[in-house]
Design a protein around this motif. Structure first.
Motif, PDB file in Angstrom:
ATOM      1  N   CYS A 185      -7.378   8.273  59.000  1.00  5.28           N
ATOM      2  CA  CYS A 185      -6.597   8.791  60.135  1.00  5.28           C
ATOM      3  C   CYS A 185      -5.130   8.891  59.752  1.00  5.28           C
ATOM      4  O   CYS A 185      -4.596   8.017  59.047  1.00  5.28           O
ATOM      5  CB  CYS A 185      -6.773   7.863  61.343  1.00  5.28           C
ATOM      6  SG  CYS A 185      -5.956   8.433  62.838  1.00  5.28           S
ATOM      7  N   ILE A 225      -2.500   8.650  61.678  1.00  6.70           N
ATOM      8  CA  ILE A 225      -1.561   7.817  62.426  1.00  6.70           C
ATOM      9  C   ILE A 225      -1.934   6.344  62.260  1.00  6.70           C
ATOM     10  O   ILE A 225      -3.111   5.984  62.197  1.00  6.70           O
ATOM     11  CB  ILE A 225      -1.524   8.184  63.928  1.00  6.70           C
ATOM     12  CG1 ILE A 225      -2.913   8.102  64.549  1.00  6.70           C
ATOM     13  CG2 ILE A 225      -0.912   9.542  64.127  1.00  6.70           C
ATOM     14  CD1 ILE A 225      -2.907   8.298  66.050  1.00  6.70           C
ATOM     15  N   GLY A 270       1.835   4.408  65.802  1.00  6.44           N
ATOM     16  CA  GLY A 270       1.612   5.699  66.441  1.00  6.44           C
ATOM     17  C   GLY A 270       0.493   5.644  67.454  1.00  6.44           C
ATOM     18  O   GLY A 270       0.556   6.292  68.509  1.00  6.44           O
ATOM     19  N   LEU A 271      -0.527   4.876  67.157  1.00  6.99           N
ATOM     20  CA  LEU A 271      -1.647   4.739  68.083  1.00  6.99           C
ATOM     21  C   LEU A 271      -1.203   4.021  69.354  1.00  6.99           C
ATOM     22  O   LEU A 271      -1.595   4.386  70.463  1.00  6.99           O
ATOM     23  CB  LEU A 271      -2.778   3.973  67.400  1.00  6.99           C
ATOM     24  CG  LEU A 271      -4.180   4.142  67.970  1.00  6.99           C
ATOM     25  CD1 LEU A 271      -4.636   5.593  67.854  1.00  6.99           C
ATOM     26  CD2 LEU A 271      -5.163   3.226  67.250  1.00  6.99           C
ATOM     27  N   ARG A 305       0.573   6.401  71.599  1.00  6.45           N
ATOM     28  CA  ARG A 305      -0.342   7.306  72.296  1.00  6.45           C
ATOM     29  C   ARG A 305      -1.120   6.584  73.385  1.00  6.45           C
ATOM     30  O   ARG A 305      -1.460   7.183  74.412  1.00  6.45           O
ATOM     31  CB  ARG A 305      -1.290   7.942  71.289  1.00  6.45           C
ATOM     32  CG  ARG A 305      -0.605   8.957  70.366  1.00  6.45           C
ATOM     33  CD  ARG A 305      -1.482   9.365  69.195  1.00  6.45           C
ATOM     34  NE  ARG A 305      -0.795  10.327  68.330  1.00  6.45           N
ATOM     35  CZ  ARG A 305      -1.073  11.616  68.277  1.00  6.45           C
ATOM     36  NH1 ARG A 305      -2.025  12.133  69.033  1.00  6.45           N
ATOM     37  NH2 ARG A 305      -0.413  12.417  67.464  1.00  6.45           N
ATOM     38  N   VAL A 344      -4.984  15.071  65.461  1.00  8.76           N
ATOM     39  CA  VAL A 344      -4.677  14.072  64.437  1.00  8.76           C
ATOM     40  C   VAL A 344      -5.534  14.353  63.206  1.00  8.76           C
ATOM     41  O   VAL A 344      -6.758  14.344  63.295  1.00  8.76           O
ATOM     42  CB  VAL A 344      -4.950  12.647  64.952  1.00  8.76           C
ATOM     43  CG1 VAL A 344      -4.702  11.633  63.839  1.00  8.76           C
ATOM     44  CG2 VAL A 344      -4.069  12.329  66.149  1.00  8.76           C
TER      45      VAL A 344
END
Length: 624
Positions: free
Chosen positions: A66, A68, A72-73, A76, A93
């Motif tokens: 991934c 991110i 970053g997760l 979100r 993503v």
């Protein structure tokens, strides 16, 4: 020495059956709790393959490759108010990953679009448990093998949707790619669609730009500048494109090129031309005599994947290549698998094109017929056929014993399924029943788009099996063509511009213009290992004869002993039946591996780690 495979399960926010929870805790190294404190995510995984974010009322996880990280997760996750927001949080993503969420007592889990990352689920005393591996659930619940699914794995070229997604054990359900599973606090579960094919059919320049961006991001997420990566460099367009994109992203490459013995083999020529333009490159050029023969290692037993695989053909060759690449410092390997399935539409597109632009459709149909050597009558019937998908499945069941798909015939909604001549009457009956009972809902209303998606899912299934094998060999393979964003970019292209026999892979050629040498992009040939295949069968005739004499498939009732023995001892008489034999050998090996190693390697009793109760954050393993 291969690494232990990672695994995870997700549990709903309700009391878990005590025996199941005890078994999970016995093997899981890490755990994350629901906001309520009940276990939600349990399993074992390397830190760089599981991204986790948690808040007061929600949890979000991505497992796999991934773009991110946790920060970053977490950012979100702040925008997630309910399960309807989960897909928005991970939209666009790059990478290939599972998505799991727990919000307000509900759980959500799904795999990747291609099926490279699958989700399976089962119920235990009304309690729904999901996992990324069917074998995990089968082992935990002591499920019995489903003989009908075993018979179906003998089908070539592949099972039609949705049968290809079935699990190999009774009571274990495979979630179709593109679908998500939602589990309520009371344990009730239902599926929803999280992805739909793009509506637009972009002209070639625009579609190529989108594919170039998607592939560039798919490769970049797997590259750290200065890191050594292994890569296939066959000289073909797919693998060569990934090599140049990886070099562009800053990777140092160690590449492998097979030099097959067939007269006129051109792979080494194109690979050498490409390698001269790649910086920081170490090359492995492998003539057949330098690697183990095909079908070597039949006596070895392995950790079985979730379904049979044809990997036995070149397993020792790939292990040899992985060891050579590791010796140069490679930490992972890029493979061009999936390119053949994705960058050009299957021939079924011509059915829709004929209805939208009759003259152009007829021109494409005539060219395809000449190129594929389709009979005129079969071509006309395909073009005029307007039956829905349910009728196609029923027709496939009715014609299964006729072997309709063995000749050069045009596809309807996809390839016609065929069973090998040595399949038993019981196997034919079970596959016919599966086809007759299958859902009649296609992947897309347009049969060309349906066939393209079905092809993408087949690529994902194979990619998952490749990953299983290469992880065990110590050098995990990645297939960027099977990433969701790459699939979406390919499916957005206009089939009338990217299909047809006149130009080879025009979409990928346009996408890689200016990146990959023009000589490679103009290539129209494809080499094969037919000589080495026949040699491998001859060299290992004694082991194959032993398999025929004590066949697990025969014992299961899905194969007749004498026809199988004749095929194994005289493979040169098969004609075009090599795939039949490889699928059968893969299923035979899979049964033998299950019998020898019934416990999955990821749940090995040799390395249990005591754990503490999940408290809403990853639980570090405690000392033994």
């Amino acid at each position: 020495m291969g690494e232990t495979p990672s695994w995870f399960v997700t549990l709903p926010d309700c009391p878990c059956p005590p025996l199941l929870l005890r078994r999970l805790r016995q093997y899981a190294r890490y755990g994350v709790a629901h906001p309520s404190g009940r276990p939600w995510l349990l399993g074992s995984w390397p830190a760089d393959r599981m991204g986790l974010a948690w808040g007061d009322t929600a949890r979000l996880a991505v497992a796999g490759t991934c773009a991110i990280g946790p920060a970053g997760l977490a950012d979100r996750l702040r925008h997630v108010r309910g399960l309807a927001d989960v897909e928005t949080a991970v939209r666009d993503v790059p990478g290939s990953f599972h998505v799991a969420a727990a919000v307000d007592g509900c759980t959500y889990v799904r795999g990747s679009l291609s099926g490279e990352r699958r989700v399976y689920w089962t119920t235990v005393d009304g309690f729904t448990v999901c996992a990324d591996r069917a074998r995990t659930l089968a082992w935990l619940t002591r499920a019995r093998l489903d003989t009908a699914q075993l018979a179906a794995r003998l089908v070539t070229p592949y099972l039609p949707y949705p049968l290809a997604g079935g699990a190999m054990w009774r009571g274990i359900h495979g979630l179709p790619p593109g679908q998500a599973l939602r589990v309520e606090p009371d344990g009730a579960c239902h599926t929803s669609t999280w992805w739909r094919p793009p509506d637009s059919e972009l002209p070639l320049p625009e579609a190529a730009s989108g594919l170039r961006t998607a592939l560039r991001e798919a490769v970049a997420v797997r590259v750290r500048p200065g890191e050594v990566l292994g890569a296939d460099l066959s000289g073909g367009m797919d693998s060569t494109s990934l090599c140049f994109l990886a070099a562009e992203a800053g990777a140092k490459l160690v590449t492998a090129t097979f030099h097959w013995g067939a007269p006129g083999n051109e792979d080494p020529l194109y690979a050498r031309h490409a390698s001269g333009r790649l910086p920081h490159l170490a090359r492995l050029v492998l003539p057949p005599q330098s690697v183990p023969a095909l079908f070597s290692g039949l006596r070895e037993r392995h950790d079985a994947p979730d379904e049979p695989s044809a990997a036995l053909r070149d397993r020792l060759q790939q292990r040899y290549i992985a060891g050579s690449m590791r010796a140069y410092g490679a930490v992972r390997r890029l493979t061009g698998h999936g390119g053949d399935h994705l960058v050009r539409p299957p021939d079924a597109y011509v059915h829709t094109l004929l209805r939208r632009a009759p003259l152009e459709g007829l021109r494409h149909a005539a060219a395809l017929r000449a190129h594929r050597r389709w009979p005129l009558g079969a071509t006309v019937r395909m073009l005029l056929d307007s039956r829905p998908y349910a009728a196609h499945l029923a027709g496939a069941a009715a014609m299964l014993r006729d072997g309709v798909g063995r000749g050069p015939v045009p596809e309807g909604w996809g390839p016609w399924p065929c069973l090998p001549p040595w399949a038993s009457d019981e196997a034919f009956g079970m596959v016919e029943e599966l086809l007759g009972a299958a859902s009649g809902e296609p992947l897309a209303a347009d049969r060309g788009r349906h066939a393209w998606l079905q092809q993408a899912q087949q690529a994902g299934r194979i990619a998952a099996l490749i990953t299983h094998e290469t992880t065990a060999a110590g050098l995990p393979a990645h297939s960027p063509f099977c990433d969701d964003a790459v699939i979406s970019a390919c499916l957005a292209a206009s089939p009338r511009e990217t299909g047809g026999p006149w130009v080879y892979k025009p979409l990928l050629a346009a996408a890689m213009e200016g990146i990959v040498p023009e000589r490679v992009l103009r290539r129209t040939t494809k080499d094969h290992c037919g000589q080495e295949w026949q040699l491998g069968m001859r060299l290992h005739r004694r082991e194959l004869a032993a398999w025929a004499e004590e066949s697990h498939l025969v014992a299961a009732g899905v194969v007749d002993a004498e026809p199988l023995r004749r095929a194994l001892l005289s493979p040169g008489l098969l004609g075009g039946g090599a795939a039949d034999l490889e699928f059968t050998l893969g299923a035979e090996e899979w049964l033998r591996d299950l019998a020898a190693r019934p416990a999955p390697a990821c749940l090995s009793r040799e390395t249990p780690v005591p754990r503490t109760e999940p408290e809403g954050v990853p639980v570090e393993p405690t000392a033994r």
